[in-house]
Design a protein around this motif. Structure first.
Motif, PDB file in Angstrom:
ATOM      1  N   UNK A  36     -18.804   9.084 -25.185  1.00 40.75           N
ATOM      2  CA  UNK A  36     -19.237   8.617 -23.923  1.00 40.75           C
ATOM      3  C   UNK A  36     -20.668   8.062 -23.926  1.00 40.75           C
ATOM      4  N   UNK A  37     -21.432   8.278 -25.369  1.00 38.03           N
ATOM      5  CA  UNK A  37     -22.818   8.230 -25.633  1.00 38.03           C
ATOM      6  C   UNK A  37     -22.941   7.225 -26.758  1.00 38.03           C
ATOM      7  N   UNK A  38     -23.816   5.842 -26.463  1.00 37.20           N
ATOM      8  CA  UNK A  38     -23.705   4.945 -27.706  1.00 37.20           C
ATOM      9  C   UNK A  38     -24.748   5.515 -28.834  1.00 37.20           C
ATOM     10  N   UNK A  39     -25.148   6.522 -28.750  1.00 34.61           N
ATOM     11  CA  UNK A  39     -25.886   6.897 -29.757  1.00 34.61           C
ATOM     12  C   UNK A  39     -25.301   7.988 -30.710  1.00 34.61           C
ATOM     13  N   UNK A  40     -24.091   8.563 -30.301  1.00 32.61           N
ATOM     14  CA  UNK A  40     -23.724   9.657 -30.903  1.00 32.61           C
ATOM     15  C   UNK A  40     -22.223   9.228 -31.681  1.00 32.61           C
ATOM     16  N   UNK A  41     -22.095   9.527 -32.808  1.00 31.19           N
ATOM     17  CA  UNK A  41     -21.191   8.880 -33.775  1.00 31.19           C
ATOM     18  C   UNK A  41     -20.051  10.202 -33.785  1.00 31.19           C
ATOM     19  N   UNK A  42     -18.690   9.924 -33.743  1.00 32.67           N
ATOM     20  CA  UNK A  42     -17.787  11.184 -34.067  1.00 32.67           C
ATOM     21  C   UNK A  42     -16.520  10.446 -34.903  1.00 32.67           C
ATOM     22  N   UNK A  43     -16.156  11.485 -35.776  1.00 32.14           N
ATOM     23  CA  UNK A  43     -15.167  11.411 -36.414  1.00 32.14           C
ATOM     24  C   UNK A  43     -14.509  12.628 -36.525  1.00 32.14           C
ATOM     25  N   UNK A  59     -21.679  18.108 -24.029  1.00 32.33           N
ATOM     26  CA  UNK A  59     -22.045  18.795 -24.742  1.00 32.33           C
ATOM     27  C   UNK A  59     -23.497  18.113 -25.453  1.00 32.33           C
ATOM     28  N   UNK A  60     -24.419  19.080 -25.724  1.00 34.74           N
ATOM     29  CA  UNK A  60     -25.830  18.532 -25.926  1.00 34.74           C
ATOM     30  C   UNK A  60     -26.118  18.134 -27.422  1.00 34.74           C
ATOM     31  N   UNK A  61     -26.583  17.357 -27.739  1.00 36.91           N
ATOM     32  CA  UNK A  61     -26.963  17.164 -29.251  1.00 36.91           C
ATOM     33  C   UNK A  61     -28.665  17.005 -29.305  1.00 36.91           C
ATOM     34  N   UNK A  62     -29.235  17.769 -30.221  1.00 40.95           N
ATOM     35  CA  UNK A  62     -30.667  17.734 -30.356  1.00 40.95           C
ATOM     36  C   UNK A  62     -31.105  16.382 -31.148  1.00 40.95           C
ATOM     37  N   UNK A  63     -32.259  15.817 -31.137  1.00 34.94           N
ATOM     38  CA  UNK A  63     -32.532  14.663 -31.886  1.00 34.94           C
ATOM     39  C   UNK A  63     -32.050  14.609 -33.419  1.00 34.94           C
ATOM     40  N   UNK A  64     -31.422  13.391 -33.899  1.00 36.86           N
ATOM     41  CA  UNK A  64     -30.706  13.548 -35.131  1.00 36.86           C
ATOM     42  C   UNK A  64     -29.624  14.706 -35.706  1.00 36.86           C
ATOM     43  N   UNK A  93     -16.688  15.981 -36.707  1.00 32.87           N
ATOM     44  CA  UNK A  93     -18.228  15.469 -36.770  1.00 32.87           C
ATOM     45  C   UNK A  93     -18.945  14.587 -35.760  1.00 32.87           C
ATOM     46  N   UNK A  94     -19.767  15.173 -35.178  1.00 29.64           N
ATOM     47  CA  UNK A  94     -20.674  14.486 -34.276  1.00 29.64           C
ATOM     48  C   UNK A  94     -22.300  14.432 -34.867  1.00 29.64           C
ATOM     49  N   UNK A  95     -22.521  13.075 -34.608  1.00 31.54           N
ATOM     50  CA  UNK A  95     -24.024  12.820 -35.229  1.00 31.54           C
ATOM     51  C   UNK A  95     -24.745  12.035 -34.183  1.00 31.54           C
ATOM     52  N   UNK A  96     -25.799  12.333 -33.912  1.00 30.59           N
ATOM     53  CA  UNK A  96     -26.950  11.989 -32.926  1.00 30.59           C
ATOM     54  C   UNK A  96     -27.728  11.151 -33.725  1.00 30.59           C
ATOM     55  N   UNK A  97     -27.738   9.840 -33.547  1.00 33.04           N
ATOM     56  CA  UNK A  97     -28.654   8.625 -34.313  1.00 33.04           C
ATOM     57  C   UNK A  97     -29.944   8.422 -33.708  1.00 33.04           C
ATOM     58  N   UNK A  98     -30.104   9.302 -32.746  1.00 32.73           N
ATOM     59  CA  UNK A  98     -31.514   8.851 -31.817  1.00 32.73           C
ATOM     60  C   UNK A  98     -32.445  10.175 -32.056  1.00 32.73           C
ATOM     61  N   UNK A  99     -33.706   9.749 -31.786  1.00 36.22           N
ATOM     62  CA  UNK A  99     -34.680  10.827 -31.846  1.00 36.22           C
ATOM     63  C   UNK A  99     -34.767  11.559 -30.861  1.00 36.22           C
ATOM     64  N   UNK A 152     -31.630   2.456 -37.835  1.00 39.01           N
ATOM     65  CA  UNK A 152     -32.606   1.382 -37.298  1.00 39.01           C
ATOM     66  C   UNK A 152     -32.294   1.099 -35.879  1.00 39.01           C
ATOM     67  N   UNK A 153     -31.049   1.054 -35.502  1.00 40.30           N
ATOM     68  CA  UNK A 153     -30.796   0.722 -33.943  1.00 40.30           C
ATOM     69  C   UNK A 153     -30.603   1.859 -33.330  1.00 40.30           C
ATOM     70  N   UNK A 154     -30.432   3.022 -33.837  1.00 42.17           N
ATOM     71  CA  UNK A 154     -30.153   4.076 -32.831  1.00 42.17           C
ATOM     72  C   UNK A 154     -28.485   4.012 -32.114  1.00 42.17           C
ATOM     73  N   UNK A 155     -27.996   3.013 -32.651  1.00 40.73           N
ATOM     74  CA  UNK A 155     -26.636   2.874 -31.906  1.00 40.73           C
ATOM     75  C   UNK A 155     -25.451   2.919 -32.922  1.00 40.73           C
ATOM     76  N   UNK A 156     -24.458   3.464 -32.410  1.00 38.35           N
ATOM     77  CA  UNK A 156     -23.200   3.562 -33.320  1.00 38.35           C
ATOM     78  C   UNK A 156     -22.089   2.699 -32.974  1.00 38.35           C
ATOM     79  N   UNK A 157     -21.897   1.915 -31.966  1.00 38.81           N
ATOM     80  CA  UNK A 157     -20.806   1.448 -31.782  1.00 38.81           C
ATOM     81  C   UNK A 157     -20.364   0.263 -32.801  1.00 38.81           C
ATOM     82  N   UNK A 158     -21.323  -0.601 -33.647  1.00 37.47           N
ATOM     83  CA  UNK A 158     -20.826  -1.244 -34.607  1.00 37.47           C
ATOM     84  C   UNK A 158     -20.270  -0.513 -35.729  1.00 37.47           C
ATOM     85  N   UNK A 159     -21.029   0.779 -36.098  1.00 35.57           N
ATOM     86  CA  UNK A 159     -20.750   1.637 -36.985  1.00 35.57           C
ATOM     87  C   UNK A 159     -19.308   2.074 -36.888  1.00 35.57           C
TER      88      UNK A 159
END
Ligand code: OTU
Length: 660
Positions: free
Chosen positions: A578-585, A631-636, A593-599, A370-377
Motif C-alpha cells: 500500500x506504500x509506493x516506497x516499500x518493495x515486497x516479494x 506495519x512500520x518500517x524504519x528508513x531503508x 521480504x520488505x524493503x523501504x527505499x526511502x530515508x 534514486x527515486x525512493x519509489x518501487x512501483x517501476x521496480x
C-alpha cells in the motif's frame, strides 16, 4: 538460414544418420569401453542440437560434414584429456544438476592483481573467502594480454597462458583445485567475441595469412563497413568511435566492436567455431567450473541489422553448450548480455546459458534508490524476473563495468514513465548533478550524438558513503550504510546467486587516482576498480567502524541466507504494497521480504501479509513484529519475515556434500 518446424523430422533423421557415420571414428578414438559408452550416450542426447545448429549455420558449406567431423575430433581429444577428478565431478553434477540453486551459494568477483596481487596471493586469501562464505569466485581475465592496450584484460592474447604478472597456467589449475576443496567453484571469463591484436591468430592474419584473416572480419575497403555502420551501436563512442579499424599494414579494415585492439572473431567460419571450441575445452579441463561468456550479443553479424542478439547467437551458444554437456558436463555458462531485458532473457536456458547476470534487477535497485519509489521496480520484476527450468540469475549491484539504464521502455511506459527522460534523470542523479543527490559517480562514454551516457562509481560512492564521509554527518553515514545493506540484502534474498564485487563489503570508495594514469584516464570504469585497501579490511571486525558496519551487516545476512533453505532459488513473487516506497516479494511462499527505499519511516497495510505477520518473526530485526493494522518500517529498513514455527537448518557454512 532459420529452420522451419516442418524440417524437424528431416533434421532428426539426418542427425541420426550422421551420428552413425561418425560412430566408427568415436569407437576407435575411445578404446576403453566405459569411456566410449559414456561419450556415446551423452553425444546421442545432444547430437541433434549440434547437427541442427551446424546445419543451420554452416550447412551451405560444401565441406559441411568434414567440419562436423573436426568438431567431434576436437571433443574426443578434450574428453580423453579430461582428468579423472574432473570426470568424477562431471558425473556427480549430472546426478545433481541443480547444485547451484542452493541457498549456500554466494559469489564474489575480483581482479586478481587488484585484490590479491597474484594467483599466489589469491590462494592466500582463501581463508578470507571462507570467512565471507564464498562458494563461487569469478576472477576477471587472467590471460596473457597486451601490456598497454588491454581493456583490463578483456583483450586476450592467449586463452592458454596466464598473464605472467599474475602467475602461470599451472598455478591457475592448482588454484581451481584448491578452491574446489574449499567448496568454491572457479569462474573465468571466456572473452569469445574478440581477441587482442596480439593473439597469434591476429598476428598471422596481420602477416597476410588468409586462413587466419578468415578468423576475423576483414574488409578490403570501406564499402561493406559503410553499409553495416548506420545500423550499429557504438559501444565506446568516446575512446573508440565506430566499429571498424583501419590496418595500414594490410590496407584493410577489421571489425572492432569495442576497442580498436579487440578484433571481432568471425563465427560464420566453421573453422573458427572449432578453434574456439578447443579453447573452451582447454579451460574446462584446467578445472574451471563456470565460463562467463563475455559480450555474448555481438558474436554474429548480418548486414542490415544492428548485429546484436541475432538468432544465430542463440544457436552458437546451444551448440557450444551441447558440446560441454558431452565432454565436461559439470561446466556451466554464464551469460554477460547487458542489453534489453527481452534479449538478456533470451540467452538463459538449460540448453544455453544456465546462469546470467541480472542487469535488470541491478538497474532497478539503483533506480529505486534514486527515486525512493518501487512501483517501476515491482512492475519490471513481475515481468522480467521469473526464469524457466534449471537456470539462475546472478544478482549483483556493481560489476567492473559501467551502469547503463537498460530497463525496457515498454515496461517504463506501462507505469507512466518516459524511458529517455528517466535515463536523463538517473544520469543526472548518479553523477551528482541532480540537486540533493547523495551519489558521487562519473559519466562513462557520454555520446553527444544520442545524449546517451552510462555511470561509473563504486557501490559505496554511488550509495552516498563518499559524500557522507566528507560531510562528517553521522546520520548521513548511517543512511549510506543502510542503502548498501538494503540493495545487497535484496540480492542475498531475491532468488539466484548473489555476487559480491569484492571491496563493496568494506565500503570501498571511488579511486580518483585512475585519472593520473595515462593508460586509464580515458576509461572512467577504473574509478570503481581500485586496489584492495588493507586498512578497510583490517577494520572490518570493528563494529564501530564504517567498514565494520557494512561487513558485519552483510555477513549477518549471508549467514541467515545459508541457514534458511527457504532462500534457495525457486519461486519469487513480487507484490505491491500500500506504500509506493516499500518493495515486497515472497520467497518460495515462505519468506516475506520488505524493503523501504526511502530515508523516512514508512508504514504499509498489514492485512495482505497477515499470513506472515501474525506471529511471524523478522530474521533481520531484533524485536518481535508488531501485529497491528499497519506495519512500520524504519528508513531503508529491510525485513526478512518468516511465519511462526519455521526453524533454520543446521548451520553449514559451506557447500553441501554433493559439491565437495
Ligand atoms: C564486456 O562488457 C566486459 O565486461 C567489459 O569489461 C569489456 O570492456 C567488454 O565486454 C569487451 O570485452 O559494453 O561497457 O552487452 O555491454 O559485453 C561494457 C554486453 C560492455 C556489453 C558488454 C561490455
Amino acid at each position: 538460414m532459420t529452420l522451419m518446424h516442418t524440417d524437424r523430422e528431416w533434421i532428426t533423421k539426418q542427425a541420426a544418420k550422421t551420428l552413425q557415420r561418425l560412430k566408427p571414428r568415436i569407437v576407435s578414438a575411445l578404446p576403453e569401453e566405459e569411456l566410449q559408452s559414456e561419450f556415446l550416450t551423452r553425444l546421442a542426447g545432444h547430437f541433434e542440437t549440434i547437427f541442427e545448429v551446424a546445419y543451420s549455420l554452416y550447412g551451405g558449406q560444401y565441406d559441411f560434414f568434414y567440419h562436423l567431423q573436426t568438431w567431434i575430433d576436437t571433443a574426443l581429444a578434450a574428453y580423453r584429456e579430461r582428468s579423472s577428478i574432473l570426470r568424477d565431478l562431471d558425473r556427480r553434477r549430472e546426478q545433481n544438476p541443480a547444485w547451484y540453486q542452493d541457498n549456500k551459494m554466494v559469489g564474489a568477483v575480483c581482479y586478481v592483481d587488484l585484490f590479491a596481487g597474484s594467483l599466489a596471493g589469491l590462494e592466500a586469501k582463501i581463508p578470507y573467502l571462507e570467512e565471507l562464505g564464498i562458494t563461487y569466485l569469478h576472477l576477471m581475465p587472467v590471460f596473457a594480454s597486451p601490456e598497454q592496450n588491454n581493456d583490463g584484460g578483456y583483450a586476450v592474447s592467449s586463452f592458454r597462458e596466464v598473464n605472467p604478472r599474475l602467475g602461470t597456467m599451472q598455478q591457475l589449475e592448482q588454484l581451481a583445485y584448491k578452491l574446489r576443496k574449499h567448496g568454491i567453484s572457479l569462474v573465468l571469463d571466456f572473452v569469445f567475441n574478440h581477441t587482442s591484436n596480439e593473439h597469434p591468430w591476429a598476428v598471422r592474419a596481420l602477416a597476410g595469412d588468409e586462413e587466419y584473416q578468415a578468423y576475423y572480419r576483414f574488409f578490403d575497403d570501406r564499402s561493406i563497413p559503410n553499409a553495416y555502420e548506420p545500423y550499429l551501436r557504438e559501444i565506446f563512442p568516446e575512446q573508440a568511435p565506430g566499429s571498424f579499424t583501419y590496418l595500414p599494414e594490410l590496407n584493410k579494415w577489421v571489425w572492432t566492436t569495442f576497442y580498436s585492439f579487440q578484433w571481432d572473431l568471425n563465427y560464420a567460419n566453421p573453422q573458427l567455431f572449432r578453434a574456439m571450441l578447443e579453447e573452451m575445452f582447454f579451460l574446462a579441463n584446467r578445472g574451471v567450473e563456470i565460463l562467463r561468456l563475455d559480450a555474448v550479443p555481438f558474436i554474429w553479424k548480418e548486414l542490415g541489422t544492428n548485429c546484436e542478439n541475432l538468432p544465430q547467437v542463440n544457436m552458437l551458444i546451444r551448440a557450444y553448450n551441447a558440446f560441454m554437456r558431452v565432454v565436461c558436463p559439470s561446466l556451466l555458462f554464464k551469460s554477460e548480455a547487458i542489453v534489453h531485458p527481452r534479449d538478456v532473457r533470451s540467452y538463459i536456458g538449460e540448453d544455453k546459458c544456465q546462469l546470467s547476470y541480472n542487469p535488470i534487477m541491478m538497474v532497478s535497485l539503483w533506480e529505486a534508490l534514486a527515486t525512493r519509489e518501487v512501483y517501476f521496480f515491482t512492475h519490471t520484476m513481475q515481468k522480467q524476473f521469473p526464469l524457466e527450468g534449471n537456470t539462475s540469475w546472478i544478482n549483483y549491484v556493481r560489476s567492473h563495468d559501467d551502469i547503463g539504464w537498460g530497463f525496457a521502455d515498454e515496461d517504463a511506459q506501462e507505469v507512466g514513465i518516459i524511458g529517455s527522460h528517466h535515463r536523463y534523470f538517473l544520469n543526472q542523479f548518479y553523477t551528482g548533478a541532480f540537486p540533493g543527490s547523495f551519489a558521487a559517480g562519473q559519466p562513462f562514454n557520454y555520446n553527444p550524438r544520442t545524449g546517451d551516457m552510462r555511470i561509473s562509481g563504486t557501490c559505496a560512492s554511488l550509495a552516498g558513503l563518499e559524500k557522507a564521509l566528507l560531510s562528517h554527518d553521522p546520520a548521513e553515514i548511517g543512511r549510506a550504510v543502510k542503502r548498501i545493506l538494503l540493495i545487497y540484502g535484496i540480492c542475498f534474498s531475491a532468488g539466484g546467486i548473489p555476487l559480491i564485487y569484492l571491496g563493496d563489503e568494506v565500503g570501498t570508495l571511488n579511486n580518483y587516482a585512475y585519472a593520473d594514469d595515462p593508460e586509464k584516464k580515458a576509461d572512467s570504469r577504473w574509478l570503481h576498480r581500485p586496489p584492495a585497501d588493507e586498512r578497510l579490511y583490517e577494520s572490518r571486525h570493528d563494529p564501530a567502524s564504517v567498514p565494520g558496519m557494512i561487513f558485519n551487516g552483510m555477513l549477518r545476512m549471508l549467514r541467515l541466507r545459508k541457514a534458511y533453505p527457504q532462500f534457495s532459488n525457486g519461486n519469487t513473487r513480487f507484490v505491491s504494497t500500500s506504500n509506493k516506497h516499500v518493495l515486497a516479494f515472497v520467497r518460495n511462499a515462505q519468506i516475506l521480504v520488505l524493503a523501504n527505499f526511502s530515508e523516512h519511516r514508512q508504514s504499509i497495510e498489514a492485512q495482505p501479509f497477515s499470513g506472515f505477520l501474525a506471529a511471524g518473526r523478522d530474521l533481520l530485526g531484533d524485536s518481535a513484529l508488531s501485529t497491528g493494522q499497519v506495519l512500520q518500517l524504519e528508513p531503508y529498513q529491510l525485513m526478512w519475515i518468516i511465519p511462526a514455527g519455521h526453524e533454520a537448518s543446521p548451520p553449514d557454512r559451506y557447500a553441501d556434500a554433493a559439491r565437495a
